[in-house]
Write an enzyme that holds these catalytic residues in place. Structure first.
Site, mmCIF file in Angstrom:
data_model
loop_
_atom_site.group_PDB
_atom_site.id
_atom_site.type_symbol
_atom_site.label_atom_id
_atom_site.label_comp_id
_atom_site.label_asym_id
_atom_site.label_seq_id
_atom_site.Cartn_x
_atom_site.Cartn_y
_atom_site.Cartn_z
ATOM 1 N N ASN A 18 -74.458 45.384 20.540
ATOM 2 C CA ASN A 18 -73.532 45.312 19.414
ATOM 3 C C ASN A 18 -74.249 45.919 18.221
ATOM 4 O OD1 ASN A 18 -71.811 44.669 17.353
ATOM 5 N ND2 ASN A 18 -72.365 42.495 17.311
ATOM 6 N N GLY A 76 -68.123 48.158 16.778
ATOM 7 C CA GLY A 76 -68.629 46.800 16.692
ATOM 8 C C GLY A 76 -68.305 46.116 18.002
ATOM 9 N N CYS A 77 -68.898 44.971 18.242
ATOM 10 C CA CYS A 77 -68.762 44.430 19.588
ATOM 11 C C CYS A 77 -69.010 42.932 19.667
ATOM 12 C CB CYS A 77 -69.763 45.059 20.537
ATOM 13 S SG CYS A 77 -69.761 46.816 20.535
ATOM 14 N N ALA A 78 -68.698 42.381 20.876
ATOM 15 C CA ALA A 78 -69.117 41.038 21.270
ATOM 16 C C ALA A 78 -69.980 41.194 22.502
ATOM 17 C CB ALA A 78 -67.895 40.200 21.606
#
Lengths: 163, 500, 376
Positions: free
Chosen positions: C208, C12-14
């Site tokens: 993301n 997961g990410c920003a």
């Protein structure tokens, strides 16, 4: 009025309609085994499958608009109901003279073998206890309900102009 | 007369307490295993004639019948099994090839059952098909190398494509091997479902022309019923090179099944055996195939995709690659568990390879050569349920062909006696009194129901994987894991082992 | 432990992106501040940036950013570059000692142009560069091409994005367009090359999500010579854009409609021309449909494009103020650097946000993306 129509092209002559009709009009209308094995006289169907090689179809009273049997009946037992259109035989008044059998153009009336000397014919199961719970089947004759191949249909006239 | 050593395969058991002697079984058994003894006023049965098709069992209104394996056992022998020995007795008696019907019943590995599917957990969400669109639309046909867009418009239309609302088609079964009512049922179902059925090599009966836009017309080595009107009647043309159940040999239709209608449709004399040549006599090599493909395209004004159907054999990937290069728009591969109306038993049970391995090999090969996206890939040969379909598509198929499953939906009970023409279910027969047992209206409903049910299941499982369009599953082997497979098999299938 | 590329690691990410559409350059401080706010969306196992317009003095040269794990790979790479390319300038990428940055690789950059005599017939410089990148990544031991576009560069590594930015002194660079990425991988990639953005030529992608169609996308791309050595979605998306726009020469919005294809039920309602186009696109490139959750920012010398998956399964907010377009996983990350934007909105699933530079071509890049005028 709704009648039973046969579809010859998918009638496979299994005669399950006869089996179920006979049972429905027997002493054990809900039990095939008892109707056939326990009842003294073998139950008779009021529908007959005509059968020759690959041609087969079921035939029963057409409940004619101008039913000859009602005119021929000497006691007034054979009556066409003005509301439902069903031609039925009042067994209390029937004396078993068989005049109706003589005049029926379809050969759809038979002799009963249940010990009464009366005419036996299709009543569109109007006197048969409803065997099913489903709404869609209510008032549908047992022959139609139990045809495994939809070769019998209970519906309004298929012939244009009729009624 | 000499002594026959054949013993019955099945035992008919009748519960006399329930039998009402209505004789439905007598009337329904085309093998005459049930009879009416008028003198005794009761039904008798002859076990030796029973093929265990369950027609009588299903029709009996009092459920008084059951069929069991005949309880006669040979002395136990792991090598000389009962079926091996009985085959010898039979051949010693007749001197003939053993015939059979439907797909092989030998216990070969079913690789579908050794592949497991994936689902989303935490890192990406699964999708709920009840709440979100779930798209199964599939296009089959040749794709160009490039799509040209000029001024926001498609500059050149794609070559002809088959548009399927769900990636399942009914595969080839000829009128002759199956009854007209089966063809009507499947044609109607294909129309309702937005997919296609396939005429097989038996030509197109005049009653079926109205289903043209849902029809794939087949051209096989016998060229039965092939004429210009026929070719132009369907949505696509399939050249049948081979069939999974009997690779290397042509179709067999015993003369008993060639009645008036079949004779007219196939353009052959009544009662004559219709034995298709083993090869197409105008295709002795791959370059000849190109010629036939383009002859058919010429005949149909390049408006219809051409499918080339082959049986899965050892060298299938190279053959498929050749077919792609020969100009076929769609390649259909039929695995060796696929069904048939009539095949030599030994061929059926020993020739060819499983569809799972063939599919994986072909898809990988076409990708290695960079031509996978140019052709579509359809596989068949015992697709038994919705997960078989998902696994096939994940291995690399665009769509699947089903036939045995469709026949089961119509009533087939896998008795494997299709070649006798006495199918009690009105399926593999041409006898009018048997054919009419299959009401095409009911048949169409049942076939439609089956595929609808599968469609629902496919959508459910796709959603679980976090996928909402079938094209994202196609060739997505990461959605598969193998269980109980050797490294070699995993390698051929191109999947990781469960746990990896 | 297997490193990124040997194993597929979901994460997961920003993400965050800022562009000035008139091409005015600004320092990396804003993007650092924006991505730093979303600290909790990463877990310190990956962060990175792409910056456009940072090398105006070498705008005609491909700027190769390389990471080396040892001297051997550097020797191999440099001999390759010197042989096939004219190298105008090379040197170590400036870094600053940062406490939280551990075991960084050697980071070098080269400004190069291919020697024309080595181009294959009908091969242009871009194609040659792509081939070279694939070669170096696959063949040169411990070498990894971080970016290879003109007048742009990627900076990334293992750590929180704000620490990576500090390490590479991004406040000293000035660009007209920036993207940033903070990563939350589900296990330790432990490799700087595995961090994002992922780049090819002047494409860069921050992303993301976890694409469930990855296996299908990957196998499709492999057919056309792409080697997906990272096993990440970002890599697959980058190559997909490269394939569609550069190789297949499709308009940018058609490429977008391939990755986040409209639903069939919507296509059926379009006018016949559009319907024919999108039908063909889906029939032809269905394997490139990105299924499953994603929000991406695609950077190039022409501008930024932001896109959500068609179900909008990942958050993404856009905002404008004057010439600036802001994009981020969270609105707060925009307001952190632009407290009072003129317009703020959450783009719908499958609807791209496109910001192109007004003065196109100034950056000296060859390809101009066409737009087919699709909107849905």
């Amino acid at each position: 009025m709704k009648r039973v129509y046969a579809r010859e092209e998918v009638c496979m002559g299994c005669k399950l309609c006869e089996v179920y009709c006979a049972t429905a009009h027997s002493e054990y209308p809900l039990d095939l085994v008892k109707a056939f094995l326990k009842q003294k006289m073998k139950p008779l169907p009021r529908i007959l499958v005509e059968y020759n090689l690959s041609i087969s179809f079921a035939l029963q009273c057409r409940h004619c608009d101008e039913a000859p049997c009602t005119k021929a009946c000497i006691t007034g037992a054979m009556q066409k109901d003005s509301v439902t259109g069903i031609v039925s035989n009042d067994e209390r008044r029937c004396v078993g003279c068989w005049t109706c059998i003589l005049v029926c153009p379809f050969g759809a009336i038979g002799r009963d073998n249940q010990g009464h000397k009366v005419a036996s014919k299709c009543d569109l199961c109007s006197n048969v206890a409803d065997q099913t719970d489903t709404e869609s089947f209510s008032n549908v004759p047992v022959c139609v309900q139990n045809c495994p191949n939809r070769a019998l249909q209970f519906m309004d006239s298929v012939v244009e102009g009729e009624e | 007369m000499t002594l026959s050593m054949n013993t019955p395969d099945f035992l008919i058991e009748r519960n006399r307490e329930r039998c009402i002697n209505c004789q439905v079984c007598v009337r329904q058994c085309a093998n005459e295993a049930h009879g009416w003894d008028a003198e005794e006023e009761k039904i008798f049965s002859q076990d030796a004639l029973c093929v265990n098709c369950h027609r009588c069992v299903t029709m009996c209104p009092t459920h008084s019948l059951s069929i069991r394996k005949f309880p006669l056992e040979f002395r136990e022998n792991a090598n000389w099994t009962a079926s091996t020995m009985k085959a010898i007795y039979k051949q010693a008696e007749t001197g003939g090839i053993l015939l059979t019907g439907m797909g092989t019943d030998r216990p070969y590995p079913v690789y579908w059952d050794q592949l497991l599917l994936n689902a989303s957990q935490v890192t990406n969400p699964s999708i709920d098909p009840l709440r979100e669109p779930m798209e199964l639309k599939t296009f089959l046909g040749r794709k160009p190398e490039q799509l040209r867009v000029i001024n926001g418009k498609l500059a050149e239309a794609l070559p002809p494509q088959l548009e399927l609302d769900l990636p399942i088609m009914f595969s080839a079964m000829s009128f002759g091997s199956i009854s007209l009512n089966v063809a009507k049922s499947l044609a109607q179902a294909a129309e309702t479902l937005g997919t296609f059925y396939n005429t097989g090599e038996g030509g197109l009966h005049e009653d079926l022309y109205k289903y043209g836009k849902n029809t794939i017309v087949q051209v096989a080595s016998g060229r039965f019923g092939v004429h210009s009107e026929y070719l132009n009647a369907g949505a696509a043309i399939e050249i049948k090179i081979g069939q999974g159940a009997k690779p290397g040999i042509g179709g067999h239709l015993p003369g008993e099944k060639v009645g008036v209608e079949v004779s007219r449709t196939r353009m052959i004399p009544e009662q004559s055996d219709a034995i298709s040549p083993a090869p197409h006599h105008d295709i002795y090599s791959i370059e000849d195939l190109t010629q036939l493909i383009f002859s058919l395209k010429e005949a149909t004004n390049y408006e219809k995709p051409v499918i080339v159907k082959i049986a899965a054999v050892h060298n299938v990937s190279a053959i498929a690659s050749g077919i792609a290069r020969a100009g076929a728009d769609i390649i259909a591969i039929d695995g060796f568990r696929g069904g048939t109306g009539a095949a030599p038993l030994r061929t059926r049970d020993s020739v060819g390879i499983p569809i799972e391995l063939a599919l994986a090999a072909v898809d990988s090969r076409l990708r290695e050569e960079g031509i996978r996206n140019q052709v579509s890939l359809v596989v068949g040969g015992s697709i038994r349920n919705s997960t078989d379909i998902i696994k096939a598509i994940a291995l690399g198929a665009d769509a699947v062909y089903v036939a045995s499953s469709a026949l089961l939906a119509l009533g087939c009970h896998m008795c494997q006696k299709c070649y006798t023409g006495k199918c009690n279910w009105g399926i593999a027969t041409q006898r009018p009194e048997l054919v009419k047992r299959l009401n095409p209206e009911i048949g169409a409903e049942r076939a439609t129901n089956l595929l609808k049910a599968w469609e629902h299941e496919v959508k459910e499982i796709l959603g679980g994987m976090g996928i909402n369009a079938i094209e994202s599953l196609c060739g997505n082997r990461l959605m598969l894991r193998g269980i109980g497979l050797s490294d070699r098999e995993l390698n051929i299938l191109g999947v990781l082992a469960a746990g990896e | 432990m297997l490193r990124e590329g040997d194993v597929r690691i979901p994460s997961g990410c920003a993400i965050s992106g800022i562009i000035n559409r008139s091409g005015q350059v600004f320092s990396g401080e804003d993007i650092l501040q924006s991505i730093a706010l979303m600290h909790d969306r990463s877990n310190g196992l990956g962060g990175g940036f792409a910056a456009y317009g940072i090398y105006p003095e070498y705008e005609d040269y491909y700027a190769f950013h390389l990471y080396y794990e040892g001297a051997e790979g550097r020797e191999q790479t440099e001999s390759y570059l010197n042989y096939f390319f004219h190298v105008a300038e090379s040197g170590e990428i400036p870094t600053k000692k940062t406490r939280s940055i551990k075991n960084p690789p050697l980071a070098w950059r080269y400004f190069v142009r291919p020697k024309p005599s080595y181009l294959l017939e009908e091969e242009n410089e871009d194609e040659f560069v792509v081939r070279s990148v694939m070669y170096i990544n696959a063949e040169c031991k411990g070498a990894f091409v971080v970016s290879s576009g003109k007048n742009m560069g990627a900076f990334k590594g293992v750590g929180y994005p704000e620490d990576i930015g500090e390490y590479f002194c991004l406040d000293k660079y000035h660009g007209y367009s920036w993207t940033a990425h903070g990563r939350f991988p589900t296990n330790t990639p432990g490799w700087w090359g595995g961090a994002h953005p992922f780049t090819l030529l002047d494409w860069s992608i921050v992303h993301n999500g976890e694409i469930s169609s990855y296996g299908a996308n990957r196998r499709f791309l492999e057919m056309y010579g792409y080697k997906l050595s990272m096993q990440t979605d970002t890599e697959a998306i980058t190559y997909a854009f490269d394939y569609l726009v550069r190789k297949q020469q499709l308009p940018m919005d058609v490429a977008i409609a391939t990755l986040a294809a409209p639903f069939w039920r919507d296509i059926e309602r379009m006018n016949s021309e559009k319907r024919a186009l999108l039908k063909a696109v889906r029939a032809m490139y269905g394997n490139l449909l990105m299924n499953g959750p994603f929000s991406i920012i695609l950077g190039s010398s022409q501008g930024l494009i932001a896109l959500n998956d068609r179900l909008k399964l990942r958050s993404m907010v856009a905002a404008t103020k004057g010439e600036f377009l802001y994009l981020a996983s969270e609105e707060s990350a925009i307001r952190e650097v632009c407290p009072q934007p003129e317009k703020v909105w959450a783009p719908r699933g499958g609807e791209p946000v496109i910001a192109t530079l007004e003065k196109r071509g100034v950056q000296g890049y060859d390809t101009e993306y066409e737009y087919a005028g699709l909107s849905y």
